[in-house]
Scaffold this active site. Structure first.
Site: not given
Ligand code: PAF
Length: 300
Positions: A41, A43, A46-48, A158, A160-161
């Site tokens: 989503m 923003y 470093e995780g992304h 990731g 974290k989720d």
């Molecule tokens: O983890 C996220 O940023 C969101 O839940 C995702 C997987 C991009 C879906 O909108």
């Protein structure tokens, strides 16, 4: 298409253009083609970036999607104020090896209100599923759409989720979505705070109080080794977090992973033959943070 560290990724805003670019790549790469998808989503932190680097190492083409998905936010949640910074995201994307950045508008993704929901029962029902009704149904819809649009070989998420990973793995398996789900480790700041786009909401005091989450979770292996049951472990984690005067606990739970079910009440967790997820969600001021630790299964 192979990314160099600084090559600017292609910016794509429509589904038709994205499909065309991926088709071109597959035609050129032939049997060696491999497409990685990193759904986000935005923003980016470093995780992304770690997900993007992993995808770039595994695949010939890495697609980063940036889309704040309205369907996964509840009516009183932070959809409108969710942080956005396109220029900064593009710099991170380029540096981490994205080849294409897909940034659709809400109208492009949902030209009419989506009448479809993707509900993954069981795994989605506790933790954030209970605190944020409808959240995982919205995640299921957007991730399924992204899988259908990009048709990736692999998709990176990731830990974290962690519950989101469990939901998406189950969804992809149940629906025969032809994609490998690649869970990637949580990335933390040097002081232990798990990286999250929402950390930007924290005041200095809230941020320093939020360190109680990682500090408490770091003690979980010690409590499990001392023969804790799920109830005792939850009590210890709750007390650890409650030591922070600003912490407003949403949940503290211990579940099997990836099935997300409570372990047997009298089980010493050190004997668990299933992996265990110890997960927390806590508000500091207006900011709700989540964190977790995954405990490996006991050896037979
Ligand atoms: O983890 C996220 O940023 C969101 O839940 C995702 C997987 C991009 C879906 O909108």
């Amino acid at each position: 298409m192979t990314a160099s560290l600084t090559a600017a990724p292609a910016i794509v805003r429509t589904i038709a253009e994205l499909r065309m670019q991926i088709k071109d790549y597959r035609r050129q790469a032939g049997e060696h083609a491999s497409v990685g998808l990193v759904p986000t989503m935005g923003y980016l932190h470093e995780g992304h970036a770690s997900l993007l680097r992993r995808s770039a190492a595994d695949n010939g083409l890495t697609v980063l999607s940036i889309f704040v998905n309205p369907l996964q936010f509840g009516p009183n949640e932070d959809f409108d104020r969710y942080p956005r910074d396109e220029a900064r995201d593009l710099a991170v994307a380029a540096d981490a090896g994205a080849d294409i950045v897909f940034m659709p508008s809400v109208g492009e993704m949902y030209p009419r209100p989506a009448a479809t929901r993707v509900t993954v029962s069981g795994v989605s029902e506790r933790l954030c599923g209970a605190s944020r009704p409808g959240h995982f149904d919205g995640v299921g819809v957007v991730v399924t759409k992204l899988f259908n649009i990009v048709q990736p070989d692999k998709a990176y998420f990731g830990m974290k989720d962690a519950q989101q990973v469990a939901v998406i793995e189950r969804m992809a398996g149940d629906l025969n979505q032809p994609v490998d789900i690649v869970p990637c480790p949580i990335v933390r700041e040097a002081d232990g705070l798990a990286l999250s786009s929402r950390n930007v909401y924290l005041s200095e005091t809230e941020r320093s109080e939020a360190l109680v989450l990682s500090a408490t979770l770091a003690r979980v292996p010690e409590w499990i080794a001392a023969d804790a049951t799920a109830e005792r472990l939850k009590a210890a984690v709750t007390a650890g977090i409650a030591a922070s005067p600003l912490a407003d606990i949403d949940y503290v739970d211990v579940l099997t992973f990836p099935d997300m079910q409570p372990p047997q009440a009298d089980l010493k967790l050190s004997d668990s033959r299933e992996r265990l997820l110890v997960a927390v969600a806590v508000r500091f001021g207006r900011t709700r943070l989540i964190d977790n630790i995954l405990i490996p299964a006991a050896e037979a």
